[in-house]
Design a protein around this motif. Structure first.
Motif, PDB file in Angstrom:
ATOM      1  N   ILE A  42       0.831  -1.206   0.000  1.00 51.23           N
ATOM      2  CA  ILE A  42       0.000   0.000   0.000  1.00 51.23           C
ATOM      3  C   ILE A  42       0.865   1.256   0.000  1.00 51.23           C
ATOM      4  CG2 ILE A  42      -1.717   1.299   1.324  1.00 51.23           C
ATOM      5  CD1 ILE A  42      -2.910  -1.368   2.196  1.00 51.23           C
ATOM      6  N   TRP A  45       2.053   1.852  -3.516  1.00 49.76           N
ATOM      7  CA  TRP A  45       0.990   2.384  -4.362  1.00 49.76           C
ATOM      8  C   TRP A  45       0.805   3.888  -4.113  1.00 49.76           C
ATOM      9  CZ3 TRP A  45      -1.281   0.937  -8.597  1.00 49.76           C
ATOM     10  CH2 TRP A  45      -2.518   1.478  -8.984  1.00 49.76           C
ATOM     11  N   GLU A  46       0.867   4.286  -2.852  1.00 51.06           N
ATOM     12  CA  GLU A  46       0.739   5.703  -2.516  1.00 51.06           C
ATOM     13  C   GLU A  46       1.910   6.494  -3.092  1.00 51.06           C
ATOM     14  OE1 GLU A  46      -1.687   6.052   1.603  1.00 51.06           O
ATOM     15  OE2 GLU A  46       0.297   5.128   1.781  1.00 51.06           O
ATOM     16  N   CYS A 177      -6.508   0.387  -2.431  1.00 50.65           N
ATOM     17  CA  CYS A 177      -5.654   1.010  -3.442  1.00 50.65           C
ATOM     18  C   CYS A 177      -6.457   1.546  -4.617  1.00 50.65           C
ATOM     19  CB  CYS A 177      -4.611   0.013  -3.931  1.00 50.65           C
ATOM     20  SG  CYS A 177      -3.337  -0.396  -2.723  1.00 50.65           S
TER      21      CYS A 177
END
Length: 246
Positions: A42, A45-46, A177
């Motif tokens: 995660i 993805w950020e 996400c």
């Protein structure tokens, strides 16, 4: 670990600070293929959204808080004491927070469910998107309450009952996400300032299998680009052992 160091760890010190990035382990990739997403999945993805999407919107004042920072916010005994560890929210309009149900203060990678909290600072509302009914309702409310104390403003908590629902026990992180990207791009960055934006996700359909494949494809593309840059470096084939002087 600073971003530059993480890049160097995977691709070598020859890369510039703006080079493609990758900060995932083999276990993270395995989890992304088949299992429950890790904190690193995660966070990656950020970071991808921050470096590939947000730069095209220079006026945006949006923070994508990492899972580790959300965990710190949730578990700290004194919220005021962690202010220096969090980003500066002074001019921020919206904050995305991945929420985990772990209640073990000693394990940031614990828990068994992810959900997404989107806080509109300008509207003073916290929208909670949970792909498993209200499984993280308590955790999300606690997170909103603690962030409210950090921001110094009241936040109205709103559970989004029309959030798309996962069909198994392992896709919650994937939903976080994809929902994050959709809300960021479609609802915030491309919104008309003269129109009221709906935060409902009632008509959103999420293909979790396709989403996993897309994320893996992005990672592989970045890995190949990193290898290409590394091979192009004049130091790529040099010995790691410094030359000896006779």
């Amino acid at each position: 670990m600073p971003f530059r160091q993480r890049v160097a760890r995977h691709f070598g010190d020859s890369l510039s600070p703006t080079a493609p990035y990758l900060s995932l382990t083999g276990d993270d990739i395995k989890s992304l293929r088949y299992d429950w997403l890790t904190d690193n999945n995660i966070a990656f993805w950020e970071e991808w959204l921050e470096r590939e999407i947000l730069p095209h919107y220079s006026r945006a004042r949006i923070v994508l808080l990492r899972p580790s920072m959300t965990f710190l916010l949730m578990q700290a005994s004194d919220v005021k004491s962690i202010g220096s560890a969090l980003p500066n929210f002074q001019k921020v309009t919206h904050i995305f927070l991945p929420v985990n149900d772990s209640r073990d203060r000693e394990r940031a990678d614990g828990g068994s469910h992810w959900s997404l909290l989107l806080v509109s600072v300008i509207d003073r509302v916290a929208f909670h998107y949970d792909s498993l009914g209200g499984a993280n309702f308590y955790e999300a409310q606690k997170c909103a309450d603690r962030l409210s104390k950090v921001l110094g403003i009241p936040l109205r908590f709103h559970q989004m009952d029309d959030c798309p629902q996962q069909e198994n026990s392992s896709d919650c992180g994937v939903y976080v996400c994809i929902l994050m990207r959709h809300l960021l791009i479609k609802r915030l960055l491309n919104a008309n300032a003269n129109e009221k934006v709906s935060m409902s996700m009632g008509n959103k359909v999420i293909d979790s299998h396709g989403a996993r494949k897309e994320m893996l494809k992005i990672i592989e593309s970045l890995r190949k680009e990193g290898e290409r840059r590394r091979s192009a470096s004049p130091f790529a084939n040099s010995s790691r052992t410094p030359p000896r002087i006779e």
